[in-house]
Design a protein around this motif. Structure first.
Motif, short mmCIF file in Angstrom:
data_model
loop_
_atom_site.label_atom_id
_atom_site.label_comp_id
_atom_site.label_asym_id
_atom_site.label_seq_id
_atom_site.Cartn_x
_atom_site.Cartn_y
_atom_site.Cartn_z
N VAL A 186 -49.53 -29.45 -77.62
CA VAL A 186 -48.66 -29.82 -78.74
C VAL A 186 -48.19 -31.27 -78.62
N GLY A 187 -47.82 -31.67 -77.43
CA GLY A 187 -47.23 -32.99 -77.22
C GLY A 187 -48.13 -34.13 -77.66
N GLU A 188 -49.45 -34.01 -77.38
CA GLU A 188 -50.34 -35.11 -77.71
C GLU A 188 -50.43 -35.33 -79.22
N VAL A 189 -50.37 -34.25 -79.99
CA VAL A 189 -50.42 -34.38 -81.45
C VAL A 189 -49.10 -34.93 -81.99
N LEU A 190 -47.99 -34.43 -81.45
CA LEU A 190 -46.68 -34.92 -81.91
C LEU A 190 -46.50 -36.40 -81.58
N THR A 191 -47.05 -36.84 -80.46
CA THR A 191 -46.97 -38.25 -80.08
C THR A 191 -47.67 -39.12 -81.12
N VAL A 192 -48.86 -38.68 -81.55
CA VAL A 192 -49.61 -39.45 -82.55
C VAL A 192 -48.86 -39.50 -83.88
N ILE A 193 -48.31 -38.35 -84.31
CA ILE A 193 -47.58 -38.33 -85.57
C ILE A 193 -46.34 -39.21 -85.47
N GLY A 194 -45.66 -39.16 -84.33
CA GLY A 194 -44.50 -40.00 -84.13
C GLY A 194 -44.83 -41.48 -84.20
N ARG A 195 -45.97 -41.85 -83.62
CA ARG A 195 -46.41 -43.26 -83.67
C ARG A 195 -46.70 -43.68 -85.11
N LEU A 196 -47.34 -42.80 -85.87
CA LEU A 196 -47.60 -43.09 -87.28
C LEU A 196 -46.30 -43.35 -88.03
N ALA A 197 -45.31 -42.50 -87.76
CA ALA A 197 -44.03 -42.62 -88.46
C ALA A 197 -43.35 -43.95 -88.13
N GLU A 198 -43.47 -44.39 -86.89
CA GLU A 198 -42.80 -45.62 -86.46
C GLU A 198 -43.51 -46.88 -86.94
N GLU A 199 -44.85 -46.84 -86.93
CA GLU A 199 -45.62 -48.07 -87.08
C GLU A 199 -46.22 -48.27 -88.46
N HIS A 200 -46.21 -47.24 -89.30
CA HIS A 200 -46.91 -47.35 -90.59
C HIS A 200 -45.98 -46.98 -91.74
N ASP A 201 -46.16 -47.70 -92.84
CA ASP A 201 -45.28 -47.51 -94.00
C ASP A 201 -45.82 -46.38 -94.89
N LEU A 202 -45.92 -45.20 -94.30
CA LEU A 202 -46.39 -44.04 -95.03
C LEU A 202 -45.21 -43.17 -95.43
N THR A 203 -45.33 -42.53 -96.57
CA THR A 203 -44.42 -41.44 -96.90
C THR A 203 -44.96 -40.20 -96.21
#
Length: 256
Positions: A186-203
């Motif tokens: 679980v952690g490896e997927v949540l880490t990637v999603i968290g990075r997306l949230a921090e670094e990319h201007d996505l809704t």
């Protein structure tokens, strides 16, 4: 809100006699990260399936980026949308599913490049370069030639995230993205999603049962129950001091 990129206006969804969404009013601002939590059967995943045009609606109007999703404005009236309109609207959204939904007969690289070539009209070369960037982003740069069955569940889900991003959506939807994974993955997927949230201007709109993750990643958390939003607020407000008895009851059951 005038800056809402997603808006549900009195949306009704029924399955037979069961009302899953009951005149739902719901908005997400451009660039906002919103988590939807709630018990099974509360309508959480139905919201995402309606946005991806996998489920129709029985009442109300859904707006995406200021345009009706399931309707078209013709001669001053909102009429049911045709396939061309749905296809165009669908291109604004990407979805990461519970069960990965990768093509088993295609390599990781082809899973990511197929839709951009066929739907967006990218050249194979451009799609390949984009896929390499995305695989690097999700930590799988060395897995491009493998097939899904050669990957762990966590790796498959990260390919699913890269595949969704390859279509250049402005809105990314996550439907319980870790529910099919073994706990240690679980952690490896949540880490990637968290990075997306921090670094990319996505809704980003996430349906999740990972309360700690929802607390960390979200600008706003919405508690769904019986087809309605019963309570919403910042993660601090909702998790620390919920105002509704039903919210407190749900959080106590899931966090204890």
């Amino acid at each position: 809100m005038t800056d809402a990129i997603i808006r549900f206006d009195k949306v009704v969804k029924r399955f037979g006699d069961l009302t899953v969404l009951d005149e739902l009013d719901f908005e997400v601002k451009k660039g906002e990260k919103v988590s939807i939590i709630g018990p099974s059967g509360s309508g959480k995943s139905t919201v995402l399936r309606i946005l991806m045009t996998l489920e129709g609606i029985d009442g109300g109007v859904v707006y995406v980026d200021g345009e009706p999703l399931w309707h078209e404005l013709r001669e001053g009236a909102l009429l049911p949308a045709g396939e061309g309109h749905l296809r165009r609207m669908r291109s604004k959204l990407g979805m990461v599913f519970q069960q990965f939904n990768l093509f088993p007969h295609m390599t990781v690289m082809r899973n990511i490049t197929e839709a951009p070539v066929k739907v967006l009209g990218l050249s194979r070369k451009d799609a390949h370069l984009r896929a390499e960037e995305l695989l690097d982003l999700v930590g799988l740069a060395d897995q491009a030639k493998k097939f899904p069955h050669q990957l762990s569940g966590g790796q498959q889900q990260r390919v699913g995230i890269a595949r969704a991003l390859a279509m250049r959506p402005s809105i990314l939807l996550f439907d319980e993205p870790t529910s099919a994974l073994d706990p240690e993955l679980v952690g490896e997927v949540l880490t990637v999603i968290g990075r997306l949230a921090e670094e990319h201007d996505l809704t980003m709109l996430l349906v999740t049962h990972e309360m700690r993750f929802a607390r960390e990643i979200s600008d706003r958390v919405c508690f769904f129950d019986r087809g309605q939003i019963r309570e919403e607020g910042t993660p601090e407000e909702l998790f620390t001091d919920p105002s509704e008895d039903r919210t407190r009851e749900f959080l106590k059951a899931i966090l204890d």
